[in-house]
Design a protein around this motif. Structure first.
Motif, PDB file in Angstrom:
ATOM      1  N   THR A  23       0.808  -1.235   0.000  1.00  0.00           N
ATOM      2  CA  THR A  23       0.000   0.000   0.000  1.00  0.00           C
ATOM      3  C   THR A  23       0.838   1.280   0.000  1.00  0.00           C
ATOM      4  O   THR A  23       0.286   2.374   0.128  1.00  0.00           O
ATOM      5  CB  THR A  23      -0.915   0.040   1.244  1.00  0.00           C
TER       6      THR A  23
ATOM      7  N   ASN B  33      -4.941  -1.631  -4.229  1.00  0.00           N
ATOM      8  CA  ASN B  33      -6.239  -1.340  -3.622  1.00  0.00           C
ATOM      9  C   ASN B  33      -6.849  -2.674  -3.192  1.00  0.00           C
ATOM     10  O   ASN B  33      -7.525  -3.347  -3.977  1.00  0.00           O
ATOM     11  CB  ASN B  33      -7.121  -0.607  -4.633  1.00  0.00           C
TER      12      ASN B  33
ATOM     13  N   ARG C 100     -13.573  -0.180   4.791  1.00  0.00           N
ATOM     14  CA  ARG C 100     -12.287   0.452   5.139  1.00  0.00           C
ATOM     15  C   ARG C 100     -12.555   1.438   6.267  1.00  0.00           C
ATOM     16  O   ARG C 100     -13.465   2.266   6.175  1.00  0.00           O
ATOM     17  CB  ARG C 100     -11.671   1.176   3.943  1.00  0.00           C
TER      18      ARG C 100
ATOM     19  N   SER D 221     -10.435   3.752   9.661  1.00  0.00           N
ATOM     20  CA  SER D 221      -9.181   4.457   9.930  1.00  0.00           C
ATOM     21  C   SER D 221      -9.074   4.681  11.433  1.00  0.00           C
ATOM     22  O   SER D 221     -10.089   4.950  12.090  1.00  0.00           O
ATOM     23  CB  SER D 221      -9.173   5.808   9.195  1.00  0.00           C
TER      24      SER D 221
ATOM     25  N   LEU E   6      -6.837   1.906   8.167  1.00  0.00           N
ATOM     26  CA  LEU E   6      -5.706   2.802   7.935  1.00  0.00           C
ATOM     27  C   LEU E   6      -5.135   3.200   9.295  1.00  0.00           C
ATOM     28  O   LEU E   6      -5.883   3.501  10.223  1.00  0.00           O
ATOM     29  CB  LEU E   6      -6.155   4.051   7.167  1.00  0.00           C
TER      30      LEU E   6
ATOM     31  N   LYS F 118      -6.809  13.589   5.435  1.00  0.00           N
ATOM     32  CA  LYS F 118      -6.931  12.922   4.127  1.00  0.00           C
ATOM     33  C   LYS F 118      -8.161  12.020   4.055  1.00  0.00           C
ATOM     34  O   LYS F 118      -8.582  11.619   2.972  1.00  0.00           O
ATOM     35  CB  LYS F 118      -5.710  12.028   3.852  1.00  0.00           C
ATOM     36  N   VAL F 119      -8.682  11.633   5.221  1.00  0.00           N
ATOM     37  CA  VAL F 119      -9.762  10.642   5.259  1.00  0.00           C
ATOM     38  C   VAL F 119     -11.101  11.283   4.913  1.00  0.00           C
ATOM     39  O   VAL F 119     -11.446  12.352   5.416  1.00  0.00           O
ATOM     40  CB  VAL F 119      -9.815   9.986   6.665  1.00  0.00           C
TER      41      VAL F 119
ATOM     42  N   LEU G 121      -6.439   4.204  -3.084  1.00  0.00           N
ATOM     43  CA  LEU G 121      -5.746   4.972  -2.045  1.00  0.00           C
ATOM     44  C   LEU G 121      -5.081   6.174  -2.715  1.00  0.00           C
ATOM     45  O   LEU G 121      -3.936   6.110  -3.149  1.00  0.00           O
ATOM     46  CB  LEU G 121      -4.717   4.088  -1.328  1.00  0.00           C
TER      47      LEU G 121
ATOM     48  N   TRP H 191      -3.780   9.781  -2.351  1.00  0.00           N
ATOM     49  CA  TRP H 191      -3.363  10.752  -1.322  1.00  0.00           C
ATOM     50  C   TRP H 191      -3.676  12.187  -1.734  1.00  0.00           C
ATOM     51  O   TRP H 191      -3.690  13.078  -0.891  1.00  0.00           O
ATOM     52  CB  TRP H 191      -1.876  10.578  -1.007  1.00  0.00           C
TER      53      TRP H 191
ATOM     54  N   LEU I  26      -8.606   9.646   1.038  1.00  0.00           N
ATOM     55  CA  LEU I  26      -8.693   8.208   1.303  1.00  0.00           C
ATOM     56  C   LEU I  26     -10.115   7.932   1.795  1.00  0.00           C
ATOM     57  O   LEU I  26     -10.476   8.328   2.912  1.00  0.00           O
ATOM     58  CB  LEU I  26      -7.654   7.812   2.347  1.00  0.00           C
TER      59      LEU I  26
END
Ligand SMILES: Cc1ncc(C[n+]2csc(CCOP(=O)(O)OP(=O)(O)O)c2C)c(N)n1
Ligand code: SF4
Length: 275
Positions: free
Chosen positions: A144, A164, A179, A181, A207, A233-234, A247, A249, A253
């Motif tokens: 990743t 991914n 997914r 985090s 994450l 970023k999430v 993913l 950046w 994300l």
């Protein structure tokens, strides 16, 4: 029962083994906290028995979780946790078998086991902690790792785009793909809680922050700064489409529940039961 100053969730931890090996500010503990709170809820509801919960891990910082949980647990070979877990589930179908590992463990060296367990809709929960590097061994490139990133083994920048895994597992026969985090621990707990109420192959990517190695690679060693940078970023989505799962950046994300279905699992099929 907890007593004195102990924490209500101490019953699920091998407290004699603490302190743990994780670096200050590591996200793995946050991920494990969410997982354990979800298990606690299911046990209190009476739908799960503590003695039926089994953790299986390979090797790596994330895989160290099996040392600290007060459930039956196996610390197996790097990449082989899903194979071991499959055997445990087939031998004792009443068990709720949970695999935790880093993305190197689960999708790198263990990638073939991941594919086939998802293809079978094998009755397992697989939690992949994505910290974007091989952390335990010092920060080598992982499945990743972002494109262009300096790592110990990509001194001129990673020439490969990240894998991914959400998309890969969704393209197979998994029943649940999400997914989460560590920047949003309640969602870790909610997705794990959901997975515990389902059958078949359930996959959650989490994450996570690794200030010690990934942070060093990107020049952000301070745990809080790294945590806030991941958080920024999430993007949380209710029902994201698989097309949004790369993913990325730059664009963000995307976390959320990508796939929920209730197809017959591997055990259902070999028993000839559910359609
Ligand atoms: C067969 C085998 N190959 C390599 C190793 C060395 N090794 C131990 S942990 C690890 C990488 C761990 O990275 P990851 O799975 O992403 O987990 P993290 O430490 O990042 O949580 C490697 C390569 C090993 N123990 N066994
Ligand atoms: S090296 Fe990274 S992933 Fe491993 S314990 Fe330290 S902060 Fe966590």
């Amino acid at each position: 029962m907890p007593s004195g100053n102990s924490h209500p969730l101490d019953q699920y931890l091998r407290t004699a083994r603490l302190p743990h090996i994780w670096c200050p500010g590591c996200g793995i503990g946050i991920a494990l906290g969410g997982v354990i709170r979800a298990i606690d809820k299911r046990i209190k509801e009476g739908v799960l028995k503590k003695e039926n919960v089994v953790f299986v891990t390979g090797i790596g910082c994330s895989a160290r979780t099996s040392f600290y949980v007060n459930f039956d647990a196996a610390h197996t070979l790097h990449g082989r946790a899903i194979a071991f877990a499959t055997g445990a589930k087939l031998a004792k179908p009443e068990l709720e078998v949970i695999v935790i590992g880093g993305d190197g463990d689960i999708a790198g060296i263990g990638g073939n086991h991941l594919l086939h367990a998802a293809k079978r809709n094998m009755d397992l929960i697989v939690l992949m902690i994505t910290n974007f590097v091989y952390a335990m061994t010092g920060g080598q490139v992982a499945p990743t790792t972002p494109l262009g990133l300096y790592t110990t083994t990509t001194p001129h920048g990673n020439p490969e785009p990240p894998l991914n895994v959400v998309k890969v597992v969704s393209s197979l026969n998994a029943n649940y793909v999400a997914r989460a985090s560590v920047t949003h621990p309640l969602l870790v707990e909610q997705y794990m809680y959901k997975a515990l109420g389902m059958r078949g192959f359930r996959f959650i990517e989490i994450l996570s922050t690794c200030p010690e190695v990934f942070g060093r690679h990107i020049g952000v060693r301070d745990p809080l700064t790294l945590y806030n940078s991941l958080r920024s970023k999430v993007i949380i989505k209710q029902s994201p489409s698989i097309d949004e799962s790369d993913l990325d950046w730059e664009k963000g994300l995307v976390i959320g529940e990508y796939l929920i279905r209730d197809n017959p699992s591997f055990l259902d099929r070999i028993k000839g039961g559910s359609k």
